[in-house]
Write an enzyme that holds these catalytic residues in place. Structure first.
Site, PDB file in Angstrom:
ATOM      1  N   ASP A 259      -1.579   6.666   6.436  1.00 68.61           N
ATOM      2  CA  ASP A 259      -3.127   5.545   6.501  1.00 68.61           C
ATOM      3  C   ASP A 259      -3.569   4.595   7.494  1.00 68.61           C
ATOM      4  O   ASP A 259      -2.321   3.985   7.118  1.00 68.61           O
ATOM      5  CB  ASP A 259      -2.126   4.503   4.927  1.00 68.61           C
ATOM      6  CG  ASP A 259      -3.399   4.165   4.140  1.00 68.61           C
ATOM      7  OD1 ASP A 259      -4.303   4.036   4.303  1.00 68.61           O
ATOM      8  OD2 ASP A 259      -2.591   3.333   3.116  1.00 68.61           O
TER       9      ASP A 259
ATOM     10  N   TRP B 267       0.746  -1.406   0.016  1.00 66.95           N
ATOM     11  CA  TRP B 267      -0.014   0.308   0.244  1.00 66.95           C
ATOM     12  C   TRP B 267       0.508   1.440  -0.324  1.00 66.95           C
ATOM     13  O   TRP B 267       0.542   2.431  -0.457  1.00 66.95           O
ATOM     14  CB  TRP B 267      -1.080   0.179   1.035  1.00 66.95           C
ATOM     15  CG  TRP B 267      -2.364  -1.288   0.603  1.00 66.95           C
ATOM     16  CD1 TRP B 267      -2.026  -1.997   1.861  1.00 66.95           C
ATOM     17  CD2 TRP B 267      -2.421  -1.306  -0.505  1.00 66.95           C
ATOM     18  NE1 TRP B 267      -3.309  -2.832   1.240  1.00 66.95           N
ATOM     19  CE2 TRP B 267      -3.813  -2.307   0.325  1.00 66.95           C
ATOM     20  CE3 TRP B 267      -3.274  -0.361  -1.048  1.00 66.95           C
ATOM     21  CZ2 TRP B 267      -4.729  -2.945  -0.609  1.00 66.95           C
ATOM     22  CZ3 TRP B 267      -4.589  -0.918  -2.363  1.00 66.95           C
ATOM     23  CH2 TRP B 267      -4.783  -1.661  -2.292  1.00 66.95           C
TER      24      TRP B 267
ATOM     25  N   LYS C 247     -12.540  -1.772   6.687  1.00 62.50           N
ATOM     26  CA  LYS C 247     -11.833  -2.762   7.837  1.00 62.50           C
ATOM     27  C   LYS C 247     -12.182  -3.032   8.963  1.00 62.50           C
ATOM     28  O   LYS C 247     -13.022  -3.989   9.449  1.00 62.50           O
ATOM     29  CB  LYS C 247     -10.456  -2.618   7.485  1.00 62.50           C
ATOM     30  CG  LYS C 247      -9.811  -3.586   6.175  1.00 62.50           C
ATOM     31  CD  LYS C 247      -8.800  -2.560   5.290  1.00 62.50           C
ATOM     32  CE  LYS C 247      -8.707  -3.102   4.160  1.00 62.50           C
ATOM     33  NZ  LYS C 247      -7.551  -1.941   2.952  1.00 62.50           N
TER      34      LYS C 247
HETATM   35  C1  PLP Z   1      -7.168  -1.978   2.250  1.00 60.42           C
HETATM   36  C2  PLP Z   1      -6.438  -0.207   1.974  1.00 60.42           C
HETATM   37  C3  PLP Z   1      -5.722   0.281   1.473  1.00 60.42           C
HETATM   38  C4  PLP Z   1      -7.165   0.353  -0.291  1.00 60.42           C
HETATM   39  O1  PLP Z   1      -8.420   1.167   0.144  1.00 60.42           O
HETATM   40  P1  PLP Z   1      -9.213   1.391  -1.019  1.00 60.42           P
HETATM   41  O2  PLP Z   1     -10.426   2.258  -0.003  1.00 60.42           O
HETATM   42  O3  PLP Z   1      -9.638  -0.129  -1.919  1.00 60.42           O
HETATM   43  O4  PLP Z   1      -8.350   2.170  -1.483  1.00 60.42           O
HETATM   44  C5  PLP Z   1      -5.236   1.500   0.863  1.00 60.42           C
HETATM   45  N1  PLP Z   1      -4.248   1.285   2.528  1.00 60.42           N
HETATM   46  C6  PLP Z   1      -4.517  -0.088   3.321  1.00 60.42           C
HETATM   47  C7  PLP Z   1      -3.082  -0.086   3.757  1.00 60.42           C
HETATM   48  C8  PLP Z   1      -5.045  -1.117   3.119  1.00 60.42           C
HETATM   49  O5  PLP Z   1      -5.378  -1.888   4.334  1.00 60.42           O
END
Ligand code: PLP
Length: 355
Positions: free
Chosen positions: A165, A101, A189
């Site tokens: 993030d 990511w 999540k």
């Molecule tokens: C799942 C995830 C993403 C992607 O998220 P989207 O909502 O599908 O764009 C980005 N960063 C991390 C750390 C993730 O776990």
């Protein structure tokens, strides 16, 4: 009714109480004669939900008053581009590459041709940044690396704005806001269904965008309009609100953090006590409490293990396609009982294959 234990990485398991409450109100929301999905985003009916979701996030996550909480769309992946579009000035952006990511965030910096540098790189542990630039426009990290299964214990202390993030660990532990300037996360999540992106941003960063940034790409537009500039993802915000209420009922984020530590310990102990049958991917001091990635020493046994787990009602355990192996995602909504059941299956499988 039989529900599986869903260890999938995202979208992922949602508390049963949340789903049941949504179900109960789906057709006739609290006697209004229509679903919340059918209500105008300008109606009182929706506004109550929207305002309550914002207030609960602020209360439970202890978000200070000098931060705005925004509801956006486009997932964390859109934030990868919006962060440079909104924060970049004439300096440099520093990125930590701690996995898949992070790389995707870096990819957008590259597309936008901003001046950036990768200041630390490691996948099986959380790397230390050695050359922090106090004058950088921002420093970007991924608090929990969903695929490799590593997680910060403590955020770096930066003079430059720290951007995080937190897609896979938002609301799972108490955070130190004094170190943070911008946090973003897709809801799917730890906070509900996909479709809503939560952005928590320090107010003094809202005016850094350039004049040619389209309205919908500016954090300022969302902040000025209480995230109601255009139609927000209303049903997702409703589900997020129910999830926040559920968090409150569990005793808040501190209580969830304790529960998460207990679940993760049970699973990591099973790996460490397997006499090498299971091998954890992450270095011990960087292990994630959210995503536990591991291999079976004899990797030829992995698909058999996953089949056995599936038969036992445990799904979503296959590792990410880029790294293989096994990954158990044990977010807030995964119960202790779910993890215990997984550990029992792991122990049974190891003892059968070892004898
Ligand atoms: C799942 C995830 C993403 C992607 O998220 P989207 O909502 O599908 O764009 C980005 N960063 C991390 C750390 C993730 O776990």
């Amino acid at each position: 009714m039989s529900r599986v234990f869903n260890f999938g990485a995202g979208p992922s398991t949602i508390p049963l109480e949340v789903l049941e409450e949504a179900q109960e109100n789906l057709v006739d929301y609290k006697g209004e004669g229509m679903s919340i999905m059918e209500a105008s985003h300008r109606s009182k009916m929706f506004d109550d939900v929207h305002m309550e979701a914002l207030a609960l996030i602020r209360e439970l996550y202890e978000v200070p008053e000098d931060f705005e909480i925004l509801f956006m769309q486009g997932g964390a992946s859109m934030q990868f581009a919006l962060v440079p579009l909104n924060l970049m000035q004439t300096g440099v952006a520093q990125y930590v590459d701690s996995g898949v990511w992070s790389q995707k965030a870096i990819k957008e910096a590259k597309i936008l041709k901003i001046n950036y540098e990768v200041v630390a790189l490691s996948y099986d542990n959380i790397p230390e940044i050695l050359n922090l630039n106090d004058k950088a426009d921002y420093v970007h990290i991924t608090s929990n690396n969903t695929i490799y299964g590593t997680q910060y214990r403590e955020f770096p202390k930066t003079k430059a704005p720290l951007v995080i993030d937190a897609s896979s660990d938002i609301f799972s532990y108490e955070v130190d806001w004094s170190k943070i300037d911008l946090m973003y996360a897709g809801a799917q999540k730890n906070a509900g269904p996909s479709g809503v992106t939560i952005v928590i941003i320090k107010k003094d960063l809202l005016n850094r965008f350039s004049d040619n940034t389209p309205s919908m790409f500016r954090y300022k537009t969302y902040a000025d309009n209480n995230s109601l500039y255009n139609t927000p993802p209303t049903f997702g915000i409703y589900m997020l609100n129910l999830t926040m209420k559920w968090i409150k009922k569990q005793g808040g984020i501190k209580a969830l953090q304790k529960a998460n530590e207990k679940k993760a310990k049970l699973l990591y102990d099973a790996i460490d006590n397997s006499e090498g049958f299971y091998i954890g991917y992450a270095k011990k001091d960087s292990r994630s409490l959210m995503n536990v990635s591991f291999n079976i020493k004899d990797s030829g046994l992995e698909s058999e293990f996953i089949n056995l787990a599936t038969k036992s009602g445990l799904i979503g355990l296959k590792g990410h396609r880029s790294v293989g192996g096994i990954r158990a995602s044990i977010y807030n909504a995964m119960s202790f009982e779910g993890v215990k059941t997984l550990v029992e299956v792991m122990e049974k499988f190891a003892s059968e294959k070892s004898s």
